[in-house]
Design a protein around this motif. Structure first.
Motif, PDB file in Angstrom:
ATOM      1  N   UNK A 614       0.712  -1.148   0.081  1.00 21.51           N
ATOM      2  CA  UNK A 614      -0.121  -0.042  -0.026  1.00 21.51           C
ATOM      3  C   UNK A 614       0.680   1.222  -0.257  1.00 21.51           C
ATOM      4  N   UNK A 615       2.059   1.053   0.871  1.00 19.33           N
ATOM      5  CA  UNK A 615       2.915   2.407   0.486  1.00 19.33           C
ATOM      6  C   UNK A 615       3.771   2.426  -0.453  1.00 19.33           C
ATOM      7  N   UNK A 616       4.131   1.542  -0.908  1.00 16.92           N
ATOM      8  CA  UNK A 616       5.213   1.463  -2.203  1.00 16.92           C
ATOM      9  C   UNK A 616       4.711   1.481  -3.625  1.00 16.92           C
ATOM     10  N   UNK A 617       3.560   0.872  -3.758  1.00 10.89           N
ATOM     11  CA  UNK A 617       3.041   0.414  -5.289  1.00 10.89           C
ATOM     12  C   UNK A 617       1.954   1.560  -5.331  1.00 10.89           C
ATOM     13  N   UNK A 618       1.858   2.100  -6.580  1.00 10.45           N
ATOM     14  CA  UNK A 618       0.701   2.960  -7.191  1.00 10.45           C
ATOM     15  C   UNK A 618      -0.368   2.031  -6.884  1.00 10.45           C
ATOM     16  N   UNK A 619      -1.561   2.809  -6.484  1.00 12.16           N
ATOM     17  CA  UNK A 619      -2.949   2.121  -6.145  1.00 12.16           C
ATOM     18  C   UNK A 619      -3.308   1.184  -7.454  1.00 12.16           C
ATOM     19  N   UNK A 620      -2.978   1.777  -8.774  1.00 16.03           N
ATOM     20  CA  UNK A 620      -3.615   0.877  -9.978  1.00 16.03           C
ATOM     21  C   UNK A 620      -3.204  -0.553 -10.052  1.00 16.03           C
ATOM     22  N   UNK A 621      -1.883  -0.841  -9.297  1.00 11.29           N
ATOM     23  CA  UNK A 621      -1.272  -1.848  -9.385  1.00 11.29           C
ATOM     24  C   UNK A 621      -1.249  -2.773  -8.014  1.00 11.29           C
ATOM     25  N   UNK A 622      -1.844  -2.220  -6.995  1.00  5.96           N
ATOM     26  CA  UNK A 622      -1.965  -2.966  -5.854  1.00  5.96           C
ATOM     27  C   UNK A 622      -2.508  -4.280  -5.780  1.00  5.96           C
ATOM     28  N   UNK A 623      -3.934  -4.406  -6.234  1.00  6.06           N
ATOM     29  CA  UNK A 623      -4.398  -5.621  -6.214  1.00  6.06           C
ATOM     30  C   UNK A 623      -3.472  -6.698  -7.244  1.00  6.06           C
ATOM     31  N   UNK A 624      -2.865  -6.376  -8.312  1.00 10.66           N
ATOM     32  CA  UNK A 624      -2.130  -7.352  -9.096  1.00 10.66           C
ATOM     33  C   UNK A 624      -0.889  -7.768  -8.265  1.00 10.66           C
ATOM     34  N   UNK A 625      -0.237  -6.753  -7.126  1.00 11.99           N
ATOM     35  CA  UNK A 625       0.835  -7.150  -6.642  1.00 11.99           C
ATOM     36  C   UNK A 625       0.447  -7.989  -5.289  1.00 11.99           C
ATOM     37  N   UNK A 626      -0.541  -7.720  -4.837  1.00 11.70           N
ATOM     38  CA  UNK A 626      -1.396  -8.354  -3.626  1.00 11.70           C
ATOM     39  C   UNK A 626      -0.356  -8.040  -2.556  1.00 11.70           C
ATOM     40  N   UNK A 627       0.061  -9.035  -1.716  1.00 14.79           N
ATOM     41  CA  UNK A 627       0.822  -8.782  -0.573  1.00 14.79           C
ATOM     42  C   UNK A 627       2.196  -8.833  -0.925  1.00 14.79           C
ATOM     43  N   UNK A 628       2.825  -8.925  -2.286  1.00 13.51           N
ATOM     44  CA  UNK A 628       4.211  -9.338  -2.634  1.00 13.51           C
ATOM     45  C   UNK A 628       4.716 -10.290  -2.244  1.00 13.51           C
ATOM     46  N   UNK A 629       5.681 -10.625  -2.556  1.00 15.47           N
ATOM     47  CA  UNK A 629       6.778 -11.938  -2.123  1.00 15.47           C
ATOM     48  C   UNK A 629       7.246 -11.563  -0.829  1.00 15.47           C
ATOM     49  N   UNK A 630       7.487 -12.483   0.257  1.00 20.71           N
ATOM     50  CA  UNK A 630       7.949 -12.044   1.496  1.00 20.71           C
ATOM     51  C   UNK A 630       9.338 -11.494   1.363  1.00 20.71           C
ATOM     52  N   UNK A 631      10.291 -12.112   0.375  1.00 18.55           N
ATOM     53  CA  UNK A 631      11.588 -11.887   0.572  1.00 18.55           C
ATOM     54  C   UNK A 631      11.738 -10.381  -0.395  1.00 18.55           C
ATOM     55  N   UNK A 632      10.731 -10.072  -1.450  1.00 19.43           N
ATOM     56  CA  UNK A 632      10.921  -9.012  -1.959  1.00 19.43           C
ATOM     57  C   UNK A 632      10.480  -7.956  -1.111  1.00 19.43           C
ATOM     58  N   UNK A 633       9.535  -7.979  -0.294  1.00 18.34           N
ATOM     59  CA  UNK A 633       9.188  -7.081   0.714  1.00 18.34           C
ATOM     60  C   UNK A 633      10.151  -6.812   1.930  1.00 18.34           C
ATOM     61  N   UNK A 634      10.908  -7.742   2.431  1.00 21.29           N
ATOM     62  CA  UNK A 634      11.994  -7.529   3.300  1.00 21.29           C
ATOM     63  C   UNK A 634      13.140  -6.989   2.764  1.00 21.29           C
TER      64      UNK A 634
END
Length: 795
Positions: A614-634
């Motif tokens: 929610x903080x790092x991805x533009x709103x238009x793509x958030x549903x597509x990115x979901x919660x991301x990969x944990x490794x990518x998020x960390x």
């Protein structure tokens, strides 16, 4: 050879088998039966041990494979019949009109090439093994149809019957084999359309480090959200929801379907390792393998031994295939994990009718008309379309989309490349088998009774001279595979100096591997391999017990990095502060009794990723990115870009997780244990058609399980309720050269019959990290016999 000569040889071989059997008389307490089997050439024997593992002793390899098929049908008829019908596109013929679309989709991916080339791609004699196996299945089906054997309950629930097999059915089916990465290509294209490629960095971390670009000529916005509908239909498991609800089935959005497909594929991991004699307590190699797939009932894998004068193999494989996929043959052992070669590409075409633009001209699609039989209704005529690159999986006005995949290549029947390893005796034999491997792409590990060990990547590797394979590409001729990379160029290690080699789906291309040789960029995170290499590196003299413990190890190495980010944090909320203290003091072991593990997993599964996206991805793509990969998020949180907001993101997401746990498990943190949340409970798909009592009989019940996707145990779960969805389908630890010391465990059992004692008997052992003997010698097999069957040719 004439009939008399063959009969004489079989009789002599049986005499040897009988002599071996009488060397140590079988206890009178063991159940003994005699079966007459049509199609068997000579007398044989099958010993089923206390854990449901069948050991087949035959007078010829042909009879061994025949009896393997017969016995697979005896134990798993519903499962293998459904496998065949799903793969061939024959579900509607048995189950009704709700399955016509799935049948059509499956037929898009059948092998349609030259069968002579297909058979030649496997080991000499492989065709005969498949023919014998299919004949064995058919022999059992004929007995069921004649009322001599019981019809499995699932056929009664679906008012269907098993079908007869043809040998080519087995190898032509491709949609069961694991390949990648078309789902990720589509997701990346959709993110690029919605918000640009930088927004995709949290969805999937790329290794080696790489900057993706939109291929020249591609408009990512022309890729429709449901472009993979047919692909997902063809590769998904069979559901009986529509039958249970009178034709109604919940339809998920294309984005949700795509996300689920990617999550399922990323869960298809595995661990394996091989340890040199110099680093073991016995001076013999140890080879361990625990392939991770979706877990359920009946088990995906089946353990079996086949013994004949020119064949002696034991291990695990798919119950619908002859031989074993991994195991040993008395001289060498081998194991496998997924090696993430990129074996798929989505092609996008400009079209006019059934023609597509290719190299400046219009090229006609190949149009195939087929008939799908439908139970209770008239047959349906369906149309299948193909371009030069592969099946057309979707069309929109002015565009078509086709999938290019290695499935169309000869030799791409899933796991059947193992046929070249059944009789291998040396590293040279192993490498010859590796260089002829098809799919899925694998890390193959090897150990030989004389002490040799090694590893080699294996799999059909498309050569892409001018793009990275990470996004769809125009199908106009600018993006063509330059054949397949020679498998001799894939990385390998023989007798590595450190004395062991391990794989866990990590990026393991050597640092000096030529950068021009594109293998793939999407690998599993390093959490499992980090822990495995730490443990193996700290064992100067490893034992079998060490490998057994490591296969079920619940230590989460990635959590160390995540929790290190919490070091400077504090909270005015006493419960959140207590959670911070527990996490910072945690040993990172996700045991069932751990409170810290429960807090950590609820946090990272349901809150941290969503908060960061929610903080790092533009709103238009958030549903597509979901919660991301944990490794990518960390990784993003560890970087400088996150620094201004990092502490707030961590604290707010952890606060939400603590509130979640209070609602779910109550206010007392002493009750917040990982085992209360994380459990394994298997129910077959067809159970939705059963009454309450039968449905309970078909399930396994629930057991607490430790670990997570980031621990070597690989206990992947569904975030909504923490039920385990993927993990070790089977575990093998082999004492190379002293084979009877080897151990294994399947789950939940060897049998597919809900009323068999071997349907769920291994489930508690698997959940608790226990094993059973993997007997190999005749003496050991007979010592642990539960049932001995004398098999005679029907006259």
């Amino acid at each position: 050879m004439g009939g008399i000569g063959r009969t004489l040889l079989c009789a002599l071989a049986w005499a040897g088998l009988a002599g071996a059997a009488t060397a140590q008389p079988i206890s009178s307490a063991v159940k003994q039966e005699t079966w007459s089997v049509a199609g068997l050439d000579a007398p044989a024997q099958m010993v089923v041990d206390h854990w449901g593992i069948a050991h087949i002793f035959a007078a010829s390899s042909r009879d061994a494979f025949f009896l393997q098929g017969y016995n697979a049908a005896r134990d798993r008829l519903w499962q293998i019949d459904l496998w065949r019908k799903r793969g061939l596109g024959r579900l509607a013929a048995s189950l009704g009109p709700s399955y016509v679309a799935q049948d059509r989709a499956a037929r898009l991916f059948l092998y349609r090439g030259d069968m002579a080339a297909e058979w030649a791609a496997y080991a000499p004699g492989a065709r005969e093994s498949v023919e014998a196996f299919a004949a064995g299945v058919n022999a059992y089906v004929a007995e069921v149809n004649a009322g001599k054997r019981p019809l499995p309950v699932e056929f009664k629930l679906t008012a269907s019957k098993p079908e007869m097999w043809a040998a080519q059915d087995i190898v032509r089916i491709r949609s069961h084999a694991l390949v990648s990465n078309v789902s990720s290509e589509v997701a990346r294209a959709q993110v690029a359309c919605a918000a640009g490629l930088p927004a995709d960095r949290l969805r999937r971390k790329l290794e080696p480090a790489h900057t993706t670009q939109v291929p020249a000529g591609l408009d990512p916005c022309v890729v429709p959200p449901d472009v993979l509908k047919d692909y997902l239909l063809a590769t998904e498991q069979v559901s009986f929801e529509a039958m249970a609800t009178g034709g109604r089935k919940a339809e998920l959005s294309p984005q949700v379907q795509l996300a689920q497909a990617m999550e399922a594929y990323q869960a298809e991991g595995s661990n394996n390792w091989v340890i040199a004699p110099s680093r073991t307590a016995t001076g013999r190699p140890i080879l361990a393998n625990d392939p991770h797939r979706q877990v359920g009932v009946p088990s995906l894998r089946y353990i079996v031994q086949l013994n004949a004068p020119d064949l002696d193999i034991i291990g695990a494989g798919e119950p619908s295939l002859p031989g074993v996929s991994f195991g040993h043959n008395g001289q060498i052992a081998w194991g496998l994990t997924i090696f993430y070669i990129d074996q798929e590409d989505l092609y996008v075409y400009d079209t006019t009718g059934d023609t597509y633009r290719y190299k400046g001209a219009l090229e006609p699609m190949k149009v195939v008309h087929e008939t799908i039989e439908v139970k209770g209704e008239a047959p349906r005529d369906v149309t299948l379309k193909f371009t030069r690159h592969g099946p057309v999986i979707d069309e929109t006005p002015g565009h078509a989309f086709a999938l290019r995949t290695v499935w169309t290549q000869p030799g791409a029947s899933g796991y059947f490349g193992s046929s070249r390893l059944w009789r291998a005796k040396s590293w040279a034999d192993f490498k010859a088998g590796q260089e002829a491997w098809g799919v899925p792409p694998l890390n193959l590990v090897f150990a030989e009774a004389g002490g040799d060990i090694g590893w080699s990547a294996a799999g059909l590797t498309p050569s892409r001279p001018n793009w990275d394979g990470l996004m769809p590409v125009p199908g106009d001729g600018r993006y063509e595979w330059a054949g397949m990379m020679p498998q001799s160029q894939l990385p390998a290690l023989h007798n590595p100096p450190k004395g062991f080699v391990a794989t866990a789906n990590q990026m393991n291309l050597p640092a000096d591997y030529p950068p021009g040789k594109v293998i793939g960029y999407e690998w599993a995170d390093r959490s499992r391999i980090t822990r495995i290499e730490e443990v193996l590196g700290g064992l100067p003299k490893a034992t079998l017990a060490d490998s057994m413990a490591l296969q079920t190890d619940a230590h989460d190495a990635l959590s160390r990095r995540t929790i290190a980010l919490l070091k400077p944090l504090s909270s005015p909320d006493p419960d959140v502060q207590k959670a911070l203290d527990l996490l910072r003091a945690w040993d990172n072991d996700e045991t069932t009794g751990s409170t810290a593990a429960a807090i950590y997993q609820v946090w990272v599964a349901n809150h941290l990723g969503h908060t960061v996206v929610t903080a790092a991805v533009p709103q238009a793509a958030r549903t597509l990115v979901g919660s991301g990969s944990l490794d990518g998020v960390v990784t993003w949180l560890e970087g400088p870009e996150a620094a201004p907001a990092r502490d707030g993101l961590l604290l707010s997401s952890l606060t939400a997780a603590v509130a979640d746990l209070k609602r779910g498990l109550g206010p007392d943190m002493a009750n917040w244990t990982w085992g209360r949340l994380h459990h394994a409970s298997f129910d077959p798909a067809a159970a939705v058609l059963a009454d309450h009592q039968l449905a309970r009989q078909m399930g396994t019940g629930a057991l607490e399980v430790p670990g997570s996707a980031q621990s070597p145990r690989a206990a992947t779960y569904r975030p909504s309720d923490f039920t385990q969805t993927a993990g070790a389908s089977v575990r093998l630890v082999m004492d190379v050269g002293a084979w009877d010391n080897s151990v294994a465990v399947n789950t939940p059992g060897q049998s597919g019959d809900p009323f068999s004692v071997h349907y769920r008997d291994l489930f508690p052992l698997w959940a608790s990290g226990a094993y059973v003997p993997l007997d190999f010698s005749r003496a050991a097999v007979e010592r642990d016999a539960e049932l001995v069957v004398k098999l005679e040719p029907a006259r």
